[in-house]
Scaffold this motif. Structure first.
Motif, PDB file in Angstrom:
ATOM      1  N   GLY A   1      34.911  41.301  28.446  1.00  0.00           N
ATOM      2  CA  GLY A   1      34.131  40.337  27.672  1.00  0.00           C
ATOM      3  C   GLY A   1      34.350  38.898  28.072  1.00  0.00           C
ATOM      4  O   GLY A   1      33.654  38.003  27.596  1.00  0.00           O
ATOM      5  N   THR A   2      35.342  38.614  28.949  1.00  0.00           N
ATOM      6  CA  THR A   2      35.578  37.248  29.417  1.00  0.00           C
ATOM      7  C   THR A   2      35.685  37.257  30.936  1.00  0.00           C
ATOM      8  O   THR A   2      35.789  38.311  31.565  1.00  0.00           O
ATOM      9  CB  THR A   2      36.887  36.659  28.853  1.00  0.00           C
ATOM     10  OG1 THR A   2      38.013  37.284  29.505  1.00  0.00           O
ATOM     11  CG2 THR A   2      36.989  36.879  27.356  1.00  0.00           C
ATOM     12  N   GLY A   3      35.707  36.048  31.507  1.00  0.00           N
ATOM     13  CA  GLY A   3      35.960  35.940  32.935  1.00  0.00           C
ATOM     14  C   GLY A   3      37.364  36.396  33.266  1.00  0.00           C
ATOM     15  O   GLY A   3      38.223  36.587  32.374  1.00  0.00           O
ATOM     16  N   ALA A   4      37.636  36.584  34.541  1.00  0.00           N
ATOM     17  CA  ALA A   4      38.928  37.095  34.980  1.00  0.00           C
ATOM     18  C   ALA A   4      40.022  36.048  34.797  1.00  0.00           C
ATOM     19  O   ALA A   4      39.771  34.841  34.792  1.00  0.00           O
ATOM     20  CB  ALA A   4      38.859  37.527  36.441  1.00  0.00           C
TER      21      ALA A   4
ATOM     22  N   ALA B   1      33.339  33.449  46.445  1.00  0.00           N
ATOM     23  CA  ALA B   1      32.655  34.739  46.301  1.00  0.00           C
ATOM     24  C   ALA B   1      33.535  35.753  45.583  1.00  0.00           C
ATOM     25  O   ALA B   1      33.078  36.456  44.669  1.00  0.00           O
ATOM     26  CB  ALA B   1      32.241  35.266  47.678  1.00  0.00           C
ATOM     27  N   TRP B   2      34.806  35.831  45.971  1.00  0.00           N
ATOM     28  CA  TRP B   2      35.695  36.812  45.334  1.00  0.00           C
ATOM     29  C   TRP B   2      36.048  36.419  43.900  1.00  0.00           C
ATOM     30  O   TRP B   2      36.228  37.291  43.041  1.00  0.00           O
ATOM     31  CB  TRP B   2      36.952  37.002  46.183  1.00  0.00           C
ATOM     32  CG  TRP B   2      36.725  38.018  47.258  1.00  0.00           C
ATOM     33  CD1 TRP B   2      36.315  37.793  48.537  1.00  0.00           C
ATOM     34  CD2 TRP B   2      36.848  39.434  47.119  1.00  0.00           C
ATOM     35  NE1 TRP B   2      36.178  38.982  49.213  1.00  0.00           N
ATOM     36  CE2 TRP B   2      36.506  40.008  48.374  1.00  0.00           C
ATOM     37  CE3 TRP B   2      37.219  40.276  46.078  1.00  0.00           C
ATOM     38  CZ2 TRP B   2      36.519  41.384  48.594  1.00  0.00           C
ATOM     39  CZ3 TRP B   2      37.234  41.654  46.297  1.00  0.00           C
ATOM     40  CH2 TRP B   2      36.894  42.194  47.533  1.00  0.00           C
ATOM     41  N   ALA B   3      36.135  35.128  43.627  1.00  0.00           N
ATOM     42  CA  ALA B   3      36.387  34.702  42.244  1.00  0.00           C
ATOM     43  C   ALA B   3      35.182  35.009  41.359  1.00  0.00           C
ATOM     44  O   ALA B   3      35.335  35.457  40.214  1.00  0.00           O
ATOM     45  CB  ALA B   3      36.708  33.212  42.208  1.00  0.00           C
ATOM     46  N   ASP B   4      33.969  34.786  41.877  1.00  0.00           N
ATOM     47  CA  ASP B   4      32.761  35.119  41.124  1.00  0.00           C
ATOM     48  C   ASP B   4      32.693  36.634  40.876  1.00  0.00           C
ATOM     49  O   ASP B   4      32.308  37.078  39.788  1.00  0.00           O
ATOM     50  CB  ASP B   4      31.512  34.649  41.872  1.00  0.00           C
ATOM     51  CG  ASP B   4      31.393  33.136  41.927  1.00  0.00           C
ATOM     52  OD1 ASP B   4      32.077  32.458  41.138  1.00  0.00           O
ATOM     53  OD2 ASP B   4      30.622  32.636  42.770  1.00  0.00           O
ATOM     54  N   ASN B   5      33.036  37.396  41.881  1.00  0.00           N
ATOM     55  CA  ASN B   5      33.055  38.846  41.740  1.00  0.00           C
ATOM     56  C   ASN B   5      34.051  39.260  40.666  1.00  0.00           C
ATOM     57  O   ASN B   5      33.770  40.124  39.819  1.00  0.00           O
ATOM     58  CB  ASN B   5      33.426  39.487  43.080  1.00  0.00           C
ATOM     59  CG  ASN B   5      33.572  40.991  42.985  1.00  0.00           C
ATOM     60  OD1 ASN B   5      32.603  41.723  42.812  1.00  0.00           O
ATOM     61  ND2 ASN B   5      34.799  41.483  43.096  1.00  0.00           N
ATOM     62  N   ALA B   6      35.227  38.639  40.676  1.00  0.00           N
ATOM     63  CA  ALA B   6      36.256  38.946  39.671  1.00  0.00           C
ATOM     64  C   ALA B   6      35.753  38.653  38.266  1.00  0.00           C
ATOM     65  O   ALA B   6      35.975  39.440  37.331  1.00  0.00           O
ATOM     66  CB  ALA B   6      37.522  38.142  39.963  1.00  0.00           C
TER      67      ALA B   6
ATOM     68  N   SER C   1      43.417  30.503  27.402  1.00  0.00           N
ATOM     69  CA  SER C   1      42.165  30.457  26.636  1.00  0.00           C
ATOM     70  C   SER C   1      41.406  31.775  26.751  1.00  0.00           C
ATOM     71  O   SER C   1      40.915  32.315  25.748  1.00  0.00           O
ATOM     72  CB  SER C   1      41.299  29.300  27.132  1.00  0.00           C
ATOM     73  OG  SER C   1      40.031  29.311  26.525  1.00  0.00           O
ATOM     74  N   ASN C   2      41.318  32.305  27.982  1.00  0.00           N
ATOM     75  CA  ASN C   2      40.627  33.587  28.172  1.00  0.00           C
ATOM     76  C   ASN C   2      41.343  34.721  27.457  1.00  0.00           C
ATOM     77  O   ASN C   2      40.700  35.629  26.918  1.00  0.00           O
ATOM     78  CB  ASN C   2      40.519  33.905  29.667  1.00  0.00           C
ATOM     79  CG  ASN C   2      39.233  33.374  30.282  1.00  0.00           C
ATOM     80  OD1 ASN C   2      38.268  33.097  29.574  1.00  0.00           O
ATOM     81  ND2 ASN C   2      39.218  33.233  31.586  1.00  0.00           N
ATOM     82  N   SER C   3      42.675  34.695  27.451  1.00  0.00           N
ATOM     83  CA  SER C   3      43.435  35.757  26.786  1.00  0.00           C
ATOM     84  C   SER C   3      43.179  35.750  25.283  1.00  0.00           C
ATOM     85  O   SER C   3      43.031  36.805  24.654  1.00  0.00           O
ATOM     86  CB  SER C   3      44.931  35.591  27.072  1.00  0.00           C
ATOM     87  OG  SER C   3      45.200  35.767  28.442  1.00  0.00           O
TER      88      SER C   3
END
Length: 674
Positions: free
Chosen positions: A490-493, A476-481, A514-516
């Protein structure tokens, strides 16, 4: 009290749109005239037009350059129930134009695309009978006789601007209330779970403020009104003994227990910005702290009024470029509190592990600020993220004093047993990745304490000992992040492998890399339209005032625009020259000459783009930041002096301001509308 209509049928004719609720046949219908947009409530309307669609509600109305549109919610998804109240997520919308247009307009279509993308990608939630904008603790004090939209927290009433027409109608017609549907932007997770033998409903809600909303590098710091960038309120709640759950120990089944804890995040409240110029690390710009004292005071006065004492947890790096932001924040706190007392704790390797600033007197409101700096970057380096618990140890006394919200629901009456008296306000540079780790850690501590206090857990037990719950909690907290991060960067946490698994992994580090890289490209080449969409939806830009076909277009000289394409063409030619097969009769000398020329042109193009990087960032076009306008004008001045192409673009006026351009566009727009 009137709740929003759960269902609306939309009937369209050449002269009007009519909205009726099949489940409330005795209620007045909403009639919106075409093309004027005049609104009225009609009892027993004559439905002369065809039925267009069924709607879950009216998201709002918005005036663009040439027409006004009604935005209706055509599809929604049930995400769960809170105390029997259904919570929905917006999944699809439709724009109903007031005018019948045979031809499409380029600018109008561009505005529509911005809005449609914002609504499609922006997570928006609503409820018909529950106020999602208000935390549980604030809800008992609200006037239940008021309609839902009048009880909404203005900060989180995301569609407040596009509901303006309906709100204005309501000033003279109270029967308009059921057509006004408040929506939040953020995250909602509702899960039925259990620990030991006690089932309960776990709820996680993040509400994004509509004030100073935007993207990562185009909205930083605080504005003159005290609104900070990327401000989010996150509430974690557990409801025990609800209609579908076992009661908490010592309580009757008819007495559901509500346990809630609230945290906030927000940008460092000084005037600062990071200016993109295609380098991986943007240029940091901080104005004098003295200039922002008034704005910061407005911000913290509001936070103290809403939440009580504020514990300001700062996680930026104390070295390198972030050090300037840290120093500015600390200087601001010293200026706001009375007779600041400071305490610094060093570690084995750094001069500051913790740095606390506390007021020694209680003379003014700002003396309820408590600053705590934690050297997250150094203490948690080399994947030692468990060391973030050092901060938890430092905050335990404050968290104990802070308490949490605890209420027993007895029918229509709410018996408040405890109240949360302060809040932890966490920030890093973006208020994303490091902030997410710390907030999830504090949330776990708060929930463990709550369940211990009501007897679900013993004093020796903690929620993380129960694997099935811990997996759900981390997810839940990762999805929230991820949701909070996508809205801003613009990207996931980053670092969500730790949030999801409790372990920092090399696979997670590669995902972060990759996200960075994705963030770099998005922040430089895609965030301009995203910022424009925020400004358009929230009413920070009014298209009707700047009706011009070129306001969303590219105003750079054609030669400047063409440089990257010339570079790509030369690189493609070189690639083909190297890999393509050659005939025995081909001239090797001429090919090599062309390759040398192509390499030289490509090198010059790369140098030109790097030197004049600000000209190739995709800036917002509706509300271009002042620092961007200044940088673009300065870069164009240098381009005009360029020995290669400068002479070809001297025809473009130097130093033309954005305001001057808009005045020209306004005159063009008047003619175009006519």
């Amino acid at each position: 009290m009137s709740f929003p209509f759960r269902d609306l049928n939309v009937h369209a004719s050449p002269t009007q749109y009519t909205f009726v609720s099949p489940s409330s046949p005795n209620s007045p219908a909403l009639v919106i005239d075409r093309p004027s947009g005049d609104m009225r409530l009609v009892t027993n309307p004559i439905l002369s037009g065809k039925r267009v669609t069924s709607s879950a509600g009216i998201l709002g109305m918005i005036q663009l350059a040439l027409d006004k549109y009604i935005i209706i919610i055509t599809r929604s998804m049930l995400v769960g129930r809170i105390q029997g109240h259904s919570i929905y997520k917006v999944q699809a919308t439709e724009f109903l134009p007031l005018q019948e247009k045979a031809l499409h307009d380029e600018e109008e279509d561009a505005y529509l695309r911005l809005l449609q993308t914002h609504i499609r990608t922006g997570p928006m939630y609503f409820a018909y009978t529950f106020d999602l904008t208000q935390a549980f603790q604030r809800q008992p004090s609200l006037d239940k006789s008021l309609p839902l939209w009048q009880r909404a927290d203005d900060r989180f009433f995301w569609n407040r601007y596009i509901q303006s027409d309906l709100i204005n109608l309501r000033k003279t017609h109270a029967a308009a209330d059921p057509f006004i549907l408040p929506v939040i932007f953020g995250f909602v997770k509702i899960v039925q779970t259990k620990i030991k033998n006690t089932p309960f409903k776990y709820i996680l809600i993040t509400r994004k403020s509509r004030h100073r909303a935007g993207t990562r590098y185009f909205t930083r710091g605080v504005d003159e009104n005290g609104n900070v960038a990327n401000f989010n309120e996150t509430e974690q709640a557990a409801i025990i003994g609800d209609s579908d759950s076992t009661p908490a120990p010592g309580f009757e089944k008819s007495e559901p227990q509500i346990l809630s804890h609230v945290q906030t995040r927000g940008s460092v409240p000084v005037f600062w910005a990071e200016i993109n110029h295609l380098s991986y690390v943007p240029k940091l710009q901080i104005r004098g702290v003295d200039a922002a004292i008034g704005a910061a005071r407005k911000h913290f006065d509001e936070q103290i009024n809403l939440y009580g004492d504020n514990y300001l947890v700062n996680l930026v790096n104390q070295k390198g470029r972030e050090e300037r932001v840290k120093r500015a924040y600390e200087t601001m706190v010293r200026n706001l509190v009375s007779s600041a007392q400071e305490e610094v704790e060093a570690s084995e390797e750094t001069s500051e592990r913790f740095h606390e600033i506390e007021p020694t007197e209680k003379r003014r409101k700002e003396d309820r600020l408590h600053y705590i700096y934690f050297d997250f970057h150094h203490e948690c380096r080399n994947m030692r993220w468990h060391r973030a618990e050092l901060l938890l140890d430092q905050l335990k006394d404050a968290l104990e004093k802070q308490s949490y919200y605890h209420a027993a629901v007895k029918g229509d009456h709410v018996d408040i047993l405890r109240e949360q008296t302060s809040v932890v306000r966490t920030n890093c540079m973006d208020c994303l990745d490091r902030t997410n780790v710390v907030q999830s850690m504090l949330a776990r501590y708060a929930l463990t304490r709550q369940l211990q206090n009501i007897g679900v857990l013993t004093p020796q037990e903690a929620t993380k000992q129960f694997n099935h719950f811990e997996l759900m909690f981390r997810a839940a907290w990762a999805d929230n992040a991820d949701v909070v991060s996508r809205a801003y960067s613009g990207t996931g946490a980053l670092k969500t492998d730790f949030t999801r698994t409790g372990v920092r992994t090399r696979r997670g580090a590669l995902a972060d890399l990759s996200n960075s890289i994705t963030r770099y490209f998005r922040n430089n080449f895609a965030d301009g339209p995203r910022q424009d969409a925020y400004d358009l939806f929230l009413g920070n830009f009014l298209p009707a005032n700047f009706a011009s076909a070129s306001i969303l277009g590219d105003r750079r000289p054609v030669l400047v625009q063409s440089v990257p394409y010339i570079f790509l063409g030369m690189v493609m030619f070189l690639f083909m020259a190297i890999v393509a097969p050659r005939s025995e009769n081909s001239s090797q000398i001429m090919l090599r000459v062309f390759m040398v020329v192509a390499f030289g042109v490509a090198s010059w193009c790369a140098y030109f783009v790097k030197t004049h990087g600000m000209l190739y960032v995709n800036w917002p076009k509706l509300n271009t930041p002042a620092f961007a306008t200044e940088g673009i004008n300065e870069a164009m001045g240098k381009v005009r002096k360029d020995p290669v192409i400068g002479q070809w673009i001297k025809g473009h006026e130097r130093g033309v301001s954005t305001n001057s351009i808009r005045l020209i566009h306004l005159e063009e727009g008047k003619k175009r509308i006519e």
